[in-house]
Design a protein around this motif. Structure first.
Motif, PDB file in Angstrom:
ATOM      1  N   UNK A 131       0.800  -1.257  -0.033  1.00  0.00           N
ATOM      2  CA  UNK A 131      -0.205   0.007   0.074  1.00  0.00           C
ATOM      3  C   UNK A 131       1.055   1.325   0.086  1.00  0.00           C
ATOM      4  N   UNK A 132       1.879   1.230   0.553  1.00  0.00           N
ATOM      5  CA  UNK A 132       2.806   2.642   0.773  1.00  0.00           C
ATOM      6  C   UNK A 132       3.321   2.856  -0.611  1.00  0.00           C
ATOM      7  N   UNK A 133       3.480   1.951  -1.385  1.00  0.00           N
ATOM      8  CA  UNK A 133       4.041   1.989  -2.646  1.00  0.00           C
ATOM      9  C   UNK A 133       3.144   2.261  -3.856  1.00  0.00           C
ATOM     10  N   UNK A 134       2.040   1.565  -3.825  1.00  0.00           N
ATOM     11  CA  UNK A 134       1.101   1.712  -4.744  1.00  0.00           C
ATOM     12  C   UNK A 134      -0.411   2.176  -4.485  1.00  0.00           C
ATOM     13  N   UNK A 135      -0.701   2.398  -3.309  1.00  0.00           N
ATOM     14  CA  UNK A 135      -1.958   2.493  -2.896  1.00  0.00           C
ATOM     15  C   UNK A 135      -2.651   1.337  -2.403  1.00  0.00           C
ATOM     16  N   UNK A 136      -4.205   1.579  -2.024  1.00  0.00           N
ATOM     17  CA  UNK A 136      -4.794   0.537  -1.622  1.00  0.00           C
ATOM     18  C   UNK A 136      -5.022  -0.572  -2.840  1.00  0.00           C
ATOM     19  N   UNK A 137      -5.766  -1.648  -2.408  1.00  0.00           N
ATOM     20  CA  UNK A 137      -5.942  -2.762  -3.332  1.00  0.00           C
ATOM     21  C   UNK A 137      -6.561  -2.558  -4.678  1.00  0.00           C
ATOM     22  N   UNK A 138      -7.835  -1.454  -4.556  1.00  0.00           N
ATOM     23  CA  UNK A 138      -8.432  -0.938  -5.830  1.00  0.00           C
ATOM     24  C   UNK A 138      -7.703  -0.339  -6.655  1.00  0.00           C
ATOM     25  N   UNK A 139      -6.771   0.468  -5.898  1.00  0.00           N
ATOM     26  CA  UNK A 139      -5.717   1.396  -6.769  1.00  0.00           C
ATOM     27  C   UNK A 139      -4.735   0.437  -7.559  1.00  0.00           C
ATOM     28  N   UNK A 140      -4.229  -0.491  -6.898  1.00  0.00           N
ATOM     29  CA  UNK A 140      -3.177  -1.497  -7.357  1.00  0.00           C
ATOM     30  C   UNK A 140      -3.864  -2.319  -8.598  1.00  0.00           C
ATOM     31  N   UNK A 141      -5.124  -2.605  -8.326  1.00  0.00           N
ATOM     32  CA  UNK A 141      -5.979  -3.551  -9.287  1.00  0.00           C
ATOM     33  C   UNK A 141      -6.022  -2.570 -10.459  1.00  0.00           C
ATOM     34  N   UNK A 142      -6.395  -1.226 -10.475  1.00  0.00           N
ATOM     35  CA  UNK A 142      -6.523  -0.552 -11.678  1.00  0.00           C
ATOM     36  C   UNK A 142      -5.256  -0.211 -12.423  1.00  0.00           C
ATOM     37  N   UNK A 143      -4.110  -0.084 -11.725  1.00  0.00           N
ATOM     38  CA  UNK A 143      -2.858   0.190 -12.255  1.00  0.00           C
ATOM     39  C   UNK A 143      -2.561  -1.236 -12.978  1.00  0.00           C
ATOM     40  N   UNK A 144      -2.601  -2.248 -12.494  1.00  0.00           N
ATOM     41  CA  UNK A 144      -2.392  -3.590 -13.290  1.00  0.00           C
ATOM     42  C   UNK A 144      -3.292  -3.509 -14.397  1.00  0.00           C
TER      43      UNK A 144
END
Length: 370
Positions: A75-88
């Motif tokens: 989370x500290x690098x990429x944000x919460x799970x939904x944000x990571x999912x959107x980035x992927x």
């Protein structure tokens, strides 16, 4: 058919799993061969992409086109799970021009259910324990629940259980009495509870080694069916040996041709001692075939080895003094095939007109590697 477009499903009723001969001869229909070698290469590259977001120990490749990622700590690098999912999803589309979907949940079971039941319709979806009554308990028919197949669904239906909500509220002691430890798992999974670690089987206790195939043509001669059964028993035994495992329960499934009304049987038999010897499995399948075969045309066959244990020792038999050598021979044959290819050693039946192993050894994932 590996995949059919939505228009194909709507206009022609053709779905994933349909046979090529069922597809109408229509100029609007385009048939494209599966490029399995390319598919596997891209799958590997997609997994490498995941390494940008989580360490490798936080990735579990569930199948060639599905993976679990544990993003706790990212989370500290990429944000919460939904944000990571959107980035992927964005990077998958930018890099590979691939559309994908991501289900997010507090455990593997919930993430998978979220993916199958909601995320595939909208891209990204999140399920929490608070969503269980509203989203999970409404799931019906039961086969929509991950881990419940048609046979288990029929057994549950006969008990009056037709929705996941009914399963969640069914008395735990009665489920355990009928299904054993599986009943306990079904009960808690119906509440969205899954304590397995990343990479562990979602449904514990279901570990088995099996192989099934829809034959390329109808098999009218029972002796030809037995030839394919022997090939499949060889493959099942090899898979067990590759993991240093053996099993006590052997299952045989036979599906009859639709030209004779379909149907078939699926029966199991348990041995006194666990085995991964090809001929032990084959002779048991022959017994089951002799007892339950109805002299009909065969179109599909399945063989499975379950009730698994570690292959750490072997029970010697006074009436089968070569049992230990048969076991060792299996491992030697596996080593040769691993080094020189699966067709380096084949049984004689594979060179008959009934055999399928020689043909299938040239395939990747059941398809030509174009």
């Amino acid at each position: 058919m590996l995949a059919a477009s939505p228009a194909m499903k709507k206009d022609y009723g053709i779905r994933t799993g349909s046979r090529l001969f069922e597809i109408p001869d229509d100029p609007d229909i385009v048939i494209v061969s599966a490029q399995m070698s390319t598919y596997l290469e891209i799958s590997t590259e997609v997994t490498r992409l995941f390494h940008k977001y989580v360490p490798k120990e936080s990735i579990h490749t569930y199948s060639v086109d599905e993976s679990f990622l544990e993003v706790d700590g990212s989370e500290r690098m990429f944000g919460e799970a939904e944000e990571i999912a959107t980035m992927i999803l964005k990077e998958l589309e930018d890099t590979f021009h691939l559309k994908a979907a991501i289900g997010i949940g507090p455990n593997m079971l919930m993430a998978k259910l979220c993916l199958d039941l909601e995320a595939k319709k909208k891209g990204v979806a999140v399920w929490t324990y608070e969503d269980v009554p509203e989203k999970l308990w409404r799931v019906a028919p039961l086969r929509e629940m991950w881990g419940i197949g048609p046979r288990l669904e029929r057994r549950l239906n006969r008990m009056g259980i037709t929705t996941v909500g009914q399963l969640a509220h069914y008395p735990l002691d009665r489920l355990e009495k009928v299904f054993g430890v599986m009943g306990n798992q079904l009960f808690y999974h119906a509440h969205g509870i899954d304590l397995s670690e990343l990479g562990a089987p979602i449904i514990q206790g279901q570990i088995s080694y099996g192989k099934s195939q829809i034959l390329l043509r109808d098999y009218h001669d029972p002796s030809h069916v037995k030839h394919v059964m022997l090939e499949m028993c060889e493959e099942v035994a090899r898979r067990a040996r590759s993991n240093d495992k053996a099993g006590r329960t052997i299952s045989l499934g036979i599906g009859y041709s639709k030209t004779e009304g379909g149907g078939g049987f699926h029966r199991s038999r348990s041995l006194d001692q666990p085995t991964n010897i090809t001929m032990d499995i084959y002779y048991t399948c022959l017994q089951l075939f002799k007892e339950f075969y109805e002299e009909k045309t065969v179109r599909s066959i399945s063989v499975a080895l379950s009730n698994i244990s570690e292959d750490t020792s072997i029970q010697l038999d006074l009436f089968d003094t070569g049992r230990d050598r048969k076991r060792e021979l299996g491992y030697v044959m596996d080593a040769i095939r691993d080094k020189y290819g699966s067709d380096a050693l084949l049984r004689g039946v594979s060179y008959t007109e009934a055999g399928t192993a020689l043909h299938r050894s040239k395939l990747v994932g059941g398809h030509f590697a174009e």
